[in-house]
Design a protein around this motif. Structure first.
Motif, PDB file in Angstrom:
ATOM      1  N   ASN A 311       0.875  -1.237  -0.145  1.00 31.92           N
ATOM      2  CA  ASN A 311      -0.121   0.043   0.101  1.00 31.92           C
ATOM      3  C   ASN A 311       0.921   1.262  -0.129  1.00 31.92           C
ATOM      4  O   ASN A 311       0.524   2.110  -0.753  1.00 31.92           O
ATOM      5  N   PHE A 315       0.982   4.110  -2.914  1.00 31.31           N
ATOM      6  CA  PHE A 315       0.605   5.329  -2.719  1.00 31.31           C
ATOM      7  C   PHE A 315       1.636   6.474  -3.328  1.00 31.31           C
ATOM      8  O   PHE A 315       1.446   7.299  -4.068  1.00 31.31           O
ATOM      9  N   PHE A 398      -5.540   8.294  -3.553  1.00 30.67           N
ATOM     10  CA  PHE A 398      -5.339   6.951  -2.944  1.00 30.67           C
ATOM     11  C   PHE A 398      -6.496   6.457  -2.169  1.00 30.67           C
ATOM     12  O   PHE A 398      -6.891   5.319  -2.414  1.00 30.67           O
ATOM     13  N   LYS A 399      -7.101   7.171  -1.386  1.00 30.74           N
ATOM     14  CA  LYS A 399      -8.046   6.594  -0.376  1.00 30.74           C
ATOM     15  C   LYS A 399      -9.333   6.119  -1.220  1.00 30.74           C
ATOM     16  O   LYS A 399      -9.852   5.091  -1.111  1.00 30.74           O
ATOM     17  N   PHE A 403      -6.534   2.659  -3.237  1.00 31.89           N
ATOM     18  CA  PHE A 403      -6.686   1.673  -2.304  1.00 31.89           C
ATOM     19  C   PHE A 403      -7.790   0.677  -2.548  1.00 31.89           C
ATOM     20  O   PHE A 403      -7.747  -0.569  -2.256  1.00 31.89           O
ATOM     21  N   SER A 406      -6.749  -1.705  -5.488  1.00 25.98           N
ATOM     22  CA  SER A 406      -5.797  -2.644  -5.350  1.00 25.98           C
ATOM     23  C   SER A 406      -5.795  -3.470  -4.153  1.00 25.98           C
ATOM     24  O   SER A 406      -4.686  -4.208  -3.896  1.00 25.98           O
ATOM     25  N   PHE A 407      -6.881  -3.401  -3.405  1.00 30.12           N
ATOM     26  CA  PHE A 407      -6.897  -3.962  -2.005  1.00 30.12           C
ATOM     27  C   PHE A 407      -6.724  -5.538  -2.143  1.00 30.12           C
ATOM     28  O   PHE A 407      -6.118  -6.056  -1.407  1.00 30.12           O
ATOM     29  N   HIS A 480     -12.843  -6.161  -0.724  1.00 30.91           N
ATOM     30  CA  HIS A 480     -12.732  -5.619  -2.230  1.00 30.91           C
ATOM     31  C   HIS A 480     -13.972  -5.386  -2.569  1.00 30.91           C
ATOM     32  O   HIS A 480     -14.381  -4.601  -3.162  1.00 30.91           O
TER      33      HIS A 480
ATOM     34  N   GLN B   7     -14.793   2.480   4.316  1.00 29.90           N
ATOM     35  CA  GLN B   7     -13.707   2.615   3.419  1.00 29.90           C
ATOM     36  C   GLN B   7     -12.708   3.382   4.196  1.00 29.90           C
ATOM     37  O   GLN B   7     -11.273   3.247   4.305  1.00 29.90           O
ATOM     38  N   PHE B  11      -9.049   2.334   5.615  1.00 33.02           N
ATOM     39  CA  PHE B  11      -7.733   3.187   5.173  1.00 33.02           C
ATOM     40  C   PHE B  11      -7.127   3.750   6.507  1.00 33.02           C
ATOM     41  O   PHE B  11      -5.844   3.586   6.651  1.00 33.02           O
ATOM     42  N   LEU B  14      -4.800   0.947   8.101  1.00 34.48           N
ATOM     43  CA  LEU B  14      -3.936   0.614   7.219  1.00 34.48           C
ATOM     44  C   LEU B  14      -2.921   1.770   7.599  1.00 34.48           C
ATOM     45  O   LEU B  14      -1.565   1.429   7.974  1.00 34.48           O
TER      46      LEU B  14
END
Lengths: 485, 347
Positions: A311, A315, A398-399, A403, A406-407, A480, B7, B11, B14
């Motif tokens: 991750n 990014f 990205f968020k 993200f 690509s999770f 996902h 989400q 995030f 992470l």
């Protein structure tokens, strides 16, 4: 913030090199003509091994697609794990099993190529399957509508479309075979020396860390240069497993299964002797649950650190130079990496486990980026560009975009890293101060005559590896679906 | 809205992982010394010695009980990597006892570290242990002649090195590579010291027809032999005893060569930089006690260095072979060029 994180990624990835050069008191730029021959041979065998893995892996991928459409349960529970197995079993087991099943075995150069192909074919097939599903499904349907033959479809556009992706997968195998150690020595003979053997010779026989570090650096630079010039295709992708006459073939199923069958048949048997040996070792019986738990900690830890690194890389990936560096980076030799981590932290069980987690993650992640993750984040580049044009910040992009999409890939690949962690004894045996994990116990059993018990424990290791891989993949799949719904 | 929340939380998790991991890493690396810093004696050895079924834990337990101290074992993995492991131990990780070097590796160890000289106690050394096995700074704790091992009924055992060139042994021998394995280096030195360097390499060239494979380690070559792919393997004279005791099989035999056999002596040493040197010396003396020698013999499948220990055990029945004294020193000096020549043989 992205710049700082980019720097962090570079520091983390290059840390084993820095530590080993620092500890090896510099570099010795002393290359003999025989060293150059070793480089040439290593390049040749790695190139041909990756080519063979790509060719057979491609056909096996068609088998995977066929099976995913026709027999989804068989695909999910048998075929897909089978593809991973030869790549995660300790190399010595692959050698022992192959020499038993393939009789007479073609020792020499052909033998090296054969074993490298058997080891990598499955994981290559899985990766190519994903590439095909992502990038060729739509094109193949159009081609079918226009009545093109399979050969026309593949050679007049299909293969061209995925050339860059196939090159990346080829590089993944190339990097593995480039640092191959046991296979060229056992089945090739002493004239087939690879750079990894040369590095090991320098460390073990000469104690010459400066020369070993220099060879490791050359090894890395050669992969770096090669990767740097590989063309990258950026295509928007859409995952699809639609049935298609060009992209599936039942002949590919046995090709995908052959390596695993060789290992299973080759290692099958002598279970009664293994059990007998197990029953005689009271202390091992008492210690084994703890060692399984330690292996689990290493596997889960490796999976989590890998996930974090994936991750972070996702990014910072979209910066030109950084992207090239990440894609071209190859992890150092296992021996170099292991010793580099030895100087960190105190001794003891916890420290050994932390070293294993960090070391295996740093070795696995660069390879897995080449195998699939780069492809995943490449495919999101256009969406990212649109979002930036619309005024979204990098963090928001990205968020909201990268993200979630690509999770699954990050989880799937972290699952592979965790599977590798179960079977690792190359790095673990250097950084651990006791046989803390099941893989290390297997290694110690083999050095004390107890091969049958080692094989028995290997089955346990494989089952545990599949379970942790399934755990990461499962989490990836479920989240996902939720994140993109 | 719910999706957005989910989400965001994934995030957040992470990115919480990042500082947590970094923090833990910094904390961990700043910790000095050992987690087991209450250990009184730190001993480094190879994997099978340290493993639960090896001699290490059993011997250590008795020592701990008798001396009221705590031992810490460090596994160096492969015996050949002990020296490198010592080189890479960080400053806070001192080692008191190094166990498992052999006569081919102690010279390398002397180059890396300084070692304490040892005053031997009164010991009745094993009658067959070669006299040159005793060193001023390294103490032998077990030893064993090396030999080709075969399975009864699979082939007629060879009686000399020359016989290995015979057609009947074509593709049967599993050897170890001298660049990566200590027994492999023993084999190379054996041939070269027996036949001379040029004649030795010429012999090895002729031997290629008889070789099944050259493995990176003893365990791989023995594995190939055990699984039936190779019919002869270079191992220890004591290897058949393992099969007799653990597998109740008398099928494994060592081929006896009238001209003699090479031997391996395993040593224990105390680095000058030891932390608890007196206790380390007590431990070395302890290893030479008859009851401890018996444990090492039984768990390591090697011969004891003290006399009479094997009486009444299977070890007493191993064939009495002629031992070949060879000077490893001159060969060790030329090791690099010898290994280059080995590589060119293409075995």
């Amino acid at each position: 913030m992205r710049r700082a994180l980019g720097l962090l990624v570079i520091v983390v990835l290059f840390s084993p090199y820095v530590l080993s050069f620092f500890h090896g008191q510099g570099l010795s730029f002393d290359l003999s003509s025989s060293d150059i021959n070793v480089f040439a041979f290593t390049l040749l065998q790695a190139f041909l091994s990756s080519l063979a893995s790509l060719v057979f892996g491609f056909f096996a991928a068609l088998g995977l697609i066929y099976s995913a459409n026709r027999y989804p349960v068989f695909y999910k529970w048998i075929l897909r794990p089978s593809c991973l197995l030869p790549n995660v079993v300790p190399v010595i087991m692959v050698i022992l099993a192959s020499l038993k099943v393939i009789d007479p075995f073609p020792f020499g150069f052909v033998g090296i190529l054969l074993l490298h192909t058997l080891m990598n074919l499955g994981i290559v097939a899985l990766s190519i399957q994903k590439i095909i599903s992502n990038k060729l499904s739509g094109l193949s349907e159009v081609s079918a509508l226009f009545g093109a033959s399979r050969a026309q479809f593949l050679f007049r556009g299909g293969l061209q479309t995925i050339f860059g992706d196939l090159a990346m997968v080829g590089l993944f195998v190339f990097a593995i075979c480039y640092s191959s150690f046991a296979i060229p020595l056992v089945v090739g003979g002493s004239q087939f020396t690879t750079i990894e053997v040369l590095i090991f010779e320098q460390i073990r026989l000469e104690g010459d860390w400066a020369k070993a570090s220099f060879l490791a650096l050359l090894q890395a630079i050669s992969i770096f240069v090669l990767c740097y010039f590989i063309p990258q295709k950026i295509e928007a992708s859409k995952e699809s497993f639609r049935r298609n006459q060009y992209l599936s073939s039942r002949i590919g199923i046995p090709i995908a299964l052959i390596p695993t069958l060789i290992i299973i048949i080759g290692l099958f048997g002598s279970f009664s002797m293994g059990i007998k040996q197990f029953l005689r070792l009271d202390l091992l019986r008492a210690e084994l649950p703890g060692q399984i738990l330690n292996s689990l900690v290493v596997a889960i830890g490796t999976g989590l650190i890998s996930f974090l690194l994936f991750n972070l890389i996702a990014f910072v990936f979209y910066r030109g130079t950084l992207k090239k560096i990440i894609l071209s980076y190859a992890a150092p030799s296992t021996v170099i990496c292991g010793f580099a981590f030895l100087i960190f932290g105190p001794q003891g069980e916890l420290s050994s486990l932390i070293r294993m987690i960090l070391g295996i993650s740093l070795i696995s992640v660069p390879a897995l980026i080449r195998l699939q993750f780069a492809n995943t984040i490449y495919s999101l580049e256009r969406q990212r560009e649109v979002a930036v044009l619309l005024g979204a910040s990098e963090a928001e992009v990205f968020k909201q975009v990268i993200f979630p999409q690509s999770f699954f890939s990050a989880c799937f690949l972290s699952g592979i890293a965790s599977f590798w962690a179960w079977g690792d004894f190359a790095l673990s045996s250097i950084v651990a101060d006791r046989p803390h994990t099941v893989a290390l116990v297997i290694q110690a059993l083999m050095t004390s005559y107890r091969l049958e018990l080692a094989v028995l424990l290997l089955w346990l290791l494989l089952i545990c590896g599949i379970l942790t891989f399934a755990l990461f993949s499962g989490i990836g799949y479920v989240y996902h679906k939720k994140l993109i719904s | 809205m719910v999706m957005e929340k989910q989400q965001t939380s994934t995030f957040a998790i992470l990115f919480a992982l990042l500082p947590i991991s970094l923090g833990l890493l910094i904390y961990w690396t700043s910790e000095s010394g050992s987690e087991n810093s209450n250990a009184d004696l730190t001993i480094i050895s190879y994997g099978s010695f340290v493993s639960s079924w090896g001699p290490g834990p059993a011997v250590g337990k008795i020592f701990e009980k008798e001396y009221g101290v705590k031992l810490q074992w460090i596994n160096a993995g492969d015996a050949g990597l002990i020296i490198e492991r010592l080189r890479f131990q960080n400053a806070n990780q001192s080692v008191d006892v190094v166990l498992g070097l052999d006569q081919l590796t102690i010279d390398g160890a002397r180059e890396v570290l300084e070692w304490r000289n040892f005053s031997y106690p009164e010991i009745l050394w094993h009658k067959r242990l070669p006299k040159d096995a005793l060193q001023r700074d390294f103490v032998p704790f077990d030893w064993g002649p090396l030999a080709f091992v075969y399975k009864k009924g699979q082939l007629e055992p060879p009686k000399s090195l020359e016989e290995l060139l015979s057609k009947k042994y074509q593709g049967t021998i599993s050897l170890q590579d001298p660049r990566t394995s200590t027994p492999g280096l023993q084999f190379l030195y054996w041939i070269l010291s027996e036949k001379g360097i040029d004649a030795g390499f010429s012999f090895l060239g002729n031997l290629s027809e008889s070789i099944h494979s050259v493995s990176t380690s003893w365990s791989t070559s023995y594995g190939l032999f055990k699984r039936g792919q190779a019919k002869l393997t270079f191992s220890y004279l004591t290897s058949p005893i393992y099969h007799m005791i653990e597998e109740e099989s008398g099928d494994y035999k060592a081929a006896i060569f009238a001209d003699g056999h090479p031997y391996q002596v395993e040593y224990v040493g105390i680095p000058e930089k030891c932390k608890n040197c007196d206790l380390a010396e007590a431990f070395v003396n302890f290893l030479l006690r008859p009851e401890i020698q018996k444990i090492i013999m039984a768990k390591n499948y090697m011969l004891p260095v003290v006399d009479q220990i094997e009486q009444g055990t299977e070890f007493a029945n191993i064939p009495k072979v002629r031992l070949i004294p060879f000077s490893a020193q001159s060969l060790t000096r030329d090791r690099r060029s010898l290994l280059e020549r080995w590589k060119k043989l293409g075995l």
